[in-house]
Design an enzyme around this catalytic site. Sequence first.
Site, mmCIF file in Angstrom:
data_model
loop_
_atom_site.group_PDB
_atom_site.id
_atom_site.type_symbol
_atom_site.label_atom_id
_atom_site.label_comp_id
_atom_site.label_asym_id
_atom_site.label_seq_id
_atom_site.Cartn_x
_atom_site.Cartn_y
_atom_site.Cartn_z
ATOM 1 N N LYS A 112 -7.044 -7.648 -2.799
ATOM 2 C CA LYS A 112 -8.183 -7.459 -3.707
ATOM 3 C C LYS A 112 -8.592 -8.802 -4.316
ATOM 4 O O LYS A 112 -7.726 -9.555 -4.788
ATOM 5 C CB LYS A 112 -7.817 -6.500 -4.847
ATOM 6 C CG LYS A 112 -7.403 -5.109 -4.398
ATOM 7 C CD LYS A 112 -6.923 -4.271 -5.580
ATOM 8 C CE LYS A 112 -6.423 -2.913 -5.132
ATOM 9 N NZ LYS A 112 -5.854 -2.131 -6.258
ATOM 10 N N LYS A 153 0.860 -1.195 0.000
ATOM 11 C CA LYS A 153 0.000 0.000 0.000
ATOM 12 C C LYS A 153 0.895 1.243 0.000
ATOM 13 O O LYS A 153 1.456 1.620 1.020
ATOM 14 C CB LYS A 153 -0.923 0.011 1.221
ATOM 15 C CG LYS A 153 -1.918 1.165 1.221
ATOM 16 C CD LYS A 153 -2.859 1.063 2.428
ATOM 17 C CE LYS A 153 -3.887 2.190 2.398
ATOM 18 N NZ LYS A 153 -3.286 3.515 2.517
#
Length: 706
Positions: free
Chosen positions: A307, A133
């Site tokens: 995801k 991230k």
Amino acid sequence: MAAKSKKPLPSVDQLTKAQAKVEHKRLALEIAMHDERYYQKDAPTVSDAAYDSLRQRLNAVEARFPELVTTDSPSQKVGAQPSRAFAKIRHAVPMLSLGNAFSDEEVAEFVARVRRFLNLGADEPLAVVAEPKIDGLSLSLRYENGELVNAATRGDGFEGEDVTANVRTIKDVPHKLKGKNIPAVCEVRGEVYMLREDFLTLNKKQADSGDTIFANPRNSAAGSLRQKNVAITASRPLKFFAYAWGEMSAMPATTQFEMVKWFEKAGFAVNPRMILCRDVEALLRYYREIETERAQLSYDIDGVVYKVDRLDWQTRLGFVSRSPRWAIAHKFAAEQATTVLEKIDIQVGRTGALTPVARLAAVTVGGVVVQNATLHNEDEIARKDIREGDTVVIQRAGDVIPQVVSVVTDKRPKHAKPYSFPHVCPVCGSHAVREEGEAVRRCTGALICPAQAVERLKHFVSRLAFDIEGLGDKQIHEFYDAKLIMHPVDIFTLAKRDAHATDKLKDREGYGDVSVRNLFAAIDARRRIELNRLIFALGIRHVGEGNAKLLARHYGTIENFRAAMAEAAAAQTEEGNPSEAYADLNAIGGVGDIVADAVVEFFAEERNVKALNELLHEIEVLPAEQVRADSAVAGKTVVFTGSLTKFTREEAKAQAERLGAKVSGSVSKKTDYVVAGEEAGSKLTKARELGVAVLTEDEWLKLIEG
């Protein structure tokens, strides 16, 4: 008037409905403030961990009291309103944020939720993409027929800032997409960031040239991208990783993993650490690997993103409030270290806030040497029982502001005493008071405290105060640094002192005979001032333009105002027995306890009174104009909108208020009249929707002139 120490926050399970409502409002306001500082000003003042804890508590309150959830709740929003400095771009597909996981259990629950929602069997595989991230600024790039047509920041998720010209200078952003299978409309999304090495080099250049130093790579990337001068952005080493998309006229792939690989073929940089995982154990192994290697990466990250890989499953899973069901961010724990707290210093901010700062024995946390840490406020010191000489645990979360997390009490020196927070300002010696319901103690030496001086002087000459032409922020800084203007009265004695000075003002760089004469003339033109403007100019906490007018109208003259405040201040120490003057002040409609206490605290500080008296020797204060109670608009609420041609907005507002009307900045059911000038927009539309009377300028003049 000083408040007692606040108790630790109660558990959400212990809150009554009334308490929850108050707590929800407090959390919403605090989160909104931090969102503005992070997204608009690129200057966060709390750590990611502290911000996340606010979000978690808000979510817990809303989970227990779902009736408190509104469309304005932070849980229903993304980011912050776009800056007015840039044109706006409406996102064809909203740019939402991700939900957070802070533990292995929460990651496992995320996977379990996805499987339940999709009704997957125990043996049916679920592929999940995992990637670092990036801690940067989210960006959406729109391509039409392969050509870059615009670029926008996230903004509030629905509308962002148009930074197209700046983005064209970033080497990682292709102006034309490569390869085949390119959709006619293609919105590529990702993160603008800066390498740590480039960040350090940039900060050195900034320091050498006397410019702003950035707090961390994320702030430097955001600040560099959001420049009005494209040349500045072009000179900054910005980078971009692509990892998501918005509107697509056709999908080049059927999975998340394949989409990112397609971005790479189209000419974008993508994160090489992205992998495909098949179960929770693989996700957590990847998380541990990235966490271990975090310090060795060339860029900042603050977690790992998971995801669901199949795009058809992403579509089925959809979204909940401000985030997708098919993705989650697994945040890193804050980086910590142990060291000795050698001393507690009190810093006084430009608004008079007393902030405790821990001076530490140097320690490395997350690759950065830390010698100072925030202690937040006196309640935090008391709650954690932090003492000088203690061994403490220091935390850096999100590379923002180091903070003291806890005390290692078994290492406490025998001589360590509980810290006594000062009740006087360490800079000017004025009383430091803490208002009911506030965590911050503030200096009351508004007019005389050097720590607040520059900001107070800038406020003193601002448009709604003395409004002195040629004496703006830049000049105030220059004159203060040169010790020419240290207090408000110095403005009005400047010409007299300059006449007898050896070093004349006209001989200073940037000045001359004409500019100095013009400045002195502008100052002289403001020696006569309305009472409400003077009260506003004093910079009393909580006394804005509106309250200044209420006070001026009530007391009428500066003599009446000073006498009443002197009486109220003299009786301030008599707890539970306020003076008649204080009761009269508190009874003014629209004033109330908070404003009344702030005004009395100001006049209770003798040096403020002395500074005001010195100022009054140099100026003339005009009596307040009395409001007409018999006018056609007395007691009515009026909104002015559009471009006015017969008077300025300020003139229209002042005239309406003299006639007893209340002027508002927004239209509601309580609005009586909307006066619409040329190019009136949303306020006019809303007025018509609500059935509010709409007047032209001529109709307004006819109404008020009878």
